[in-house]
Design a protein around this motif. Structure first.
Motif, PDB file in Angstrom:
ATOM      1  N   LEU A   1       0.816  -1.211   0.000  1.00 33.19           N
ATOM      2  CA  LEU A   1       0.000   0.000   0.000  1.00 33.19           C
ATOM      3  C   LEU A   1       0.851   1.262   0.000  1.00 33.19           C
ATOM      4  N   GLY A   2       2.162   1.084   0.080  1.00 34.25           N
ATOM      5  CA  GLY A   2       3.084   2.192   0.217  1.00 34.25           C
ATOM      6  C   GLY A   2       3.683   2.199   1.611  1.00 34.25           C
ATOM      7  N   PRO A   3       4.656   3.056   1.870  1.00 33.17           N
ATOM      8  CA  PRO A   3       5.270   3.110   3.204  1.00 33.17           C
ATOM      9  C   PRO A   3       4.228   3.368   4.287  1.00 33.17           C
TER      10      PRO A   3
ATOM     11  N   ALA B   1     -10.938  -0.440 -16.733  1.00 36.99           N
ATOM     12  CA  ALA B   1     -11.524   0.483 -15.749  1.00 36.99           C
ATOM     13  C   ALA B   1     -10.740   1.779 -15.632  1.00 36.99           C
ATOM     14  N   GLY B   2      -9.656   1.902 -16.392  1.00 35.69           N
ATOM     15  CA  GLY B   2      -8.843   3.104 -16.308  1.00 35.69           C
ATOM     16  C   GLY B   2      -7.780   3.044 -15.233  1.00 35.69           C
ATOM     17  N   LEU B   3      -7.452   1.818 -14.801  1.00 35.11           N
ATOM     18  CA  LEU B   3      -6.422   1.604 -13.791  1.00 35.11           C
ATOM     19  C   LEU B   3      -5.173   1.044 -14.460  1.00 35.11           C
ATOM     20  N   ARG B   4      -4.034   1.229 -13.825  1.00 32.12           N
ATOM     21  CA  ARG B   4      -2.774   0.727 -14.349  1.00 32.12           C
ATOM     22  C   ARG B   4      -2.193  -0.297 -13.378  1.00 32.12           C
ATOM     23  N   LEU B   5      -1.897  -1.495 -13.862  1.00 30.58           N
ATOM     24  CA  LEU B   5      -1.285  -2.533 -13.032  1.00 30.58           C
ATOM     25  C   LEU B   5       0.202  -2.248 -12.910  1.00 30.58           C
ATOM     26  N   VAL B   6       0.666  -2.061 -11.678  1.00 30.28           N
ATOM     27  CA  VAL B   6       2.089  -1.744 -11.466  1.00 30.28           C
ATOM     28  C   VAL B   6       2.856  -2.888 -10.840  1.00 30.28           C
ATOM     29  N   ASP B   7       2.154  -3.889 -10.277  1.00 31.47           N
ATOM     30  CA  ASP B   7       2.843  -5.046  -9.713  1.00 31.47           C
ATOM     31  C   ASP B   7       1.854  -6.193  -9.559  1.00 31.47           C
ATOM     32  N   LEU B   8       2.368  -7.401  -9.678  1.00 30.24           N
ATOM     33  CA  LEU B   8       1.606  -8.616  -9.406  1.00 30.24           C
ATOM     34  C   LEU B   8       2.457  -9.473  -8.488  1.00 30.24           C
TER      35      LEU B   8
ATOM     36  N   LEU C   1       2.395 -28.038   1.885  1.00 29.88           N
ATOM     37  CA  LEU C   1       2.704 -28.921   0.764  1.00 29.88           C
ATOM     38  C   LEU C   1       2.410 -28.240  -0.565  1.00 29.88           C
ATOM     39  N   ARG C   2       1.189 -27.773  -0.725  1.00 25.12           N
ATOM     40  CA  ARG C   2       0.808 -27.141  -1.985  1.00 25.12           C
ATOM     41  C   ARG C   2       1.509 -25.793  -2.162  1.00 25.12           C
ATOM     42  N   GLY C   3       1.667 -25.060  -1.048  1.00 22.57           N
ATOM     43  CA  GLY C   3       2.285 -23.741  -1.136  1.00 22.57           C
ATOM     44  C   GLY C   3       3.730 -23.778  -1.590  1.00 22.57           C
ATOM     45  N   GLY C   4       4.404 -24.895  -1.342  1.00 18.99           N
ATOM     46  CA  GLY C   4       5.782 -25.021  -1.780  1.00 18.99           C
ATOM     47  C   GLY C   4       5.920 -25.326  -3.259  1.00 18.99           C
ATOM     48  N   LEU C   5       4.799 -25.681  -3.917  1.00 20.50           N
ATOM     49  CA  LEU C   5       4.843 -26.098  -5.317  1.00 20.50           C
ATOM     50  C   LEU C   5       3.984 -25.228  -6.238  1.00 20.50           C
ATOM     51  N   LEU C   6       2.888 -24.693  -5.712  1.00 18.60           N
ATOM     52  CA  LEU C   6       1.943 -23.934  -6.530  1.00 18.60           C
ATOM     53  C   LEU C   6       1.647 -22.586  -5.880  1.00 18.60           C
ATOM     54  N   PRO C   7       1.499 -21.534  -6.688  1.00 23.48           N
ATOM     55  CA  PRO C   7       1.078 -20.260  -6.098  1.00 23.48           C
ATOM     56  C   PRO C   7      -0.363 -20.366  -5.606  1.00 23.48           C
ATOM     57  N   GLY C   8      -0.619 -19.794  -4.444  1.00 22.33           N
ATOM     58  CA  GLY C   8      -1.959 -19.857  -3.863  1.00 22.33           C
ATOM     59  C   GLY C   8      -2.690 -18.541  -3.866  1.00 22.33           C
ATOM     60  N   THR C   9      -1.939 -17.442  -3.900  1.00 23.32           N
ATOM     61  CA  THR C   9      -2.514 -16.110  -3.816  1.00 23.32           C
ATOM     62  C   THR C   9      -1.903 -15.219  -4.887  1.00 23.32           C
ATOM     63  N   ALA C  10      -2.713 -14.337  -5.448  1.00 21.95           N
ATOM     64  CA  ALA C  10      -2.229 -13.302  -6.346  1.00 21.95           C
ATOM     65  C   ALA C  10      -2.650 -11.959  -5.787  1.00 21.95           C
ATOM     66  N   VAL C  11      -1.693 -11.037  -5.662  1.00 21.71           N
ATOM     67  CA  VAL C  11      -1.972  -9.681  -5.165  1.00 21.71           C
ATOM     68  C   VAL C  11      -1.717  -8.696  -6.307  1.00 21.71           C
ATOM     69  N   PHE C  12      -2.753  -7.977  -6.691  1.00 23.66           N
ATOM     70  CA  PHE C  12      -2.673  -7.025  -7.803  1.00 23.66           C
ATOM     71  C   PHE C  12      -2.530  -5.606  -7.230  1.00 23.66           C
ATOM     72  N   VAL C  13      -1.493  -4.911  -7.656  1.00 21.69           N
ATOM     73  CA  VAL C  13      -1.243  -3.549  -7.207  1.00 21.69           C
ATOM     74  C   VAL C  13      -1.518  -2.609  -8.384  1.00 21.69           C
ATOM     75  N   CYS C  14      -2.522  -1.766  -8.230  1.00 17.93           N
ATOM     76  CA  CYS C  14      -2.995  -0.916  -9.330  1.00 17.93           C
ATOM     77  C   CYS C  14      -2.999   0.552  -8.908  1.00 17.93           C
ATOM     78  N   VAL C  15      -2.915   1.430  -9.902  1.00 24.41           N
ATOM     79  CA  VAL C  15      -2.957   2.861  -9.657  1.00 24.41           C
ATOM     80  C   VAL C  15      -3.941   3.501 -10.629  1.00 24.41           C
ATOM     81  N   ARG C  16      -4.709   4.431 -10.131  1.00 19.33           N
ATOM     82  CA  ARG C  16      -5.568   5.234 -11.022  1.00 19.33           C
ATOM     83  C   ARG C  16      -4.777   6.427 -11.532  1.00 19.33           C
ATOM     84  N   ASP C  17      -4.569   6.492 -12.851  1.00 19.02           N
ATOM     85  CA  ASP C  17      -3.816   7.609 -13.435  1.00 19.02           C
ATOM     86  C   ASP C  17      -4.660   8.878 -13.495  1.00 19.02           C
TER      87      ASP C  17
END
Length: 286
Positions: free
Chosen positions: A62-64, A244-251, A270-286
């Motif tokens: 979310l920023g510092p 939506a007019g947003l810009r993806l800056v990190d995944l 077990l699964r977490g060591g082999l497969l990604p379980g979560t995706a976090v999308f970081v977006c900004v409104r220009d």
């Protein structure tokens, strides 16, 4: 109490109204069990992005933390407002929004307990502490706020997995954010939809098409949905964000840490060591 038959799990279409109604009632019925089972891991005032345990205090998505002071923040699908409470402790001005009245009652309970503990033996029940976030019950696709009224929006596994028209949610977020505002949200990693939702070895073999976007539905004997989840591929998510007019800056795809030995539904070491379980999308409104 006599229990009815277990809901039937299936894959079928489910529109916006059916999904919203089913999931509002599901979370109202299951909020007590959810908070009882996961409240210890989530904490009362901690911002955790998912079952891996990625903590916003360390991740800074979310920023510092010092930059949050004074910001007006909207949390979507807030549950018991644990993340909003952490934001308030950093000096932000959060609003915790959820479709479930019962989840928000748990948020109120935690605030009352915290205020009573802070006040000591003389504390009066029913008071809210200085870090209690504002609570709003509403659908994420119809935000009851003015244009440009927030500096930041966030969601940790809230709302988006359960909404049929997530493109509308992103448009609503873009509408209520000021220019330069950030929108950060976490969801189940889309690749998980190709695998059984099991924490053991059976959850490591692909059993369905990643490209099958048919919703997962639990329905009662009448065929009425009582729980719905919707799948989007990574490409779907990116296209909805940009439309939506947003810009993806990190995944961010959090790795499973060695300290985390718990299982949470289909998430496990077990699964977490082999497969990604979560995706976090970081977006900004220009």
């Amino acid at each position: 109490m006599i229990q009815g038959p277990e809901p039937e799990a299936t894959r079928r279409t489910a529109g916006a109204t059916e999904s919203s109604r089913a999931n509002r009632h599901w979370w109202d019925r299951n909020a007590d069990d959810y908070q009882r089972e996961h409240g210890g891991f989530l904490g009362d005032a901690r911002f955790v992005w998912g079952p891996e345990g990625l903590d916003e205090a360390a991740a800074g998505l979310l920023g510092p933390a010092e930059g949050l002071r004074g910001l007006r923040v909207l949390e979507i699908g807030a549950g018991a407002a644990q993340c909003s409470r952490w934001l308030a402790a950093q000096g932000a001005r959060p609003v915790a929004l959820d479709i479930s009245h019962r989840q928000l009652q748990h948020a109120r309970r935690i605030d009352v307990e915290a205020a009573a503990e802070a006040a000591g033996p003389a504390g009066a029940s029913g008071l809210t502490g200085p870090e209690a976030p504002a609570l709003v019950q509403a659908d994420a696709g119809h935000l009851p706020f003015a244009d440009g009224s927030y500096d930041l929006a966030c969601s940790a596994y809230g709302a988006l997995p359960f909404i049929a028209d997530t493109a509308r949610v992103h448009r609503e977020i873009a509408r209520v954010l000021r220019p330069g505002g950030r929108w950060v949200f976490s969801v189940t990693h889309p690749v998980r939809w190709a695998f059984p939702d099991e924490p053991g070895p059976e959850g490591l073999t692909a059993a369905a098409s990643y490209f099958d976007r048919t919703p997962y539905v639990e329905q009662d004997a009448r065929g009425l949905a009582v729980y719905v989840e919707h799948h989007r591929t990574l490409g779907d998510r990116v296209r909805e964000i940009t439309a939506a007019g947003l810009r993806l800056v990190d995944l961010v795809e959090p790795e499973w840490p060695a300290w985390n030995t718990q299982e949470w539904g289909g998430w496990s070491p077990l699964r977490g060591g082999l497969l990604p379980g979560t995706a976090v999308f970081v977006c900004v409104r220009d």
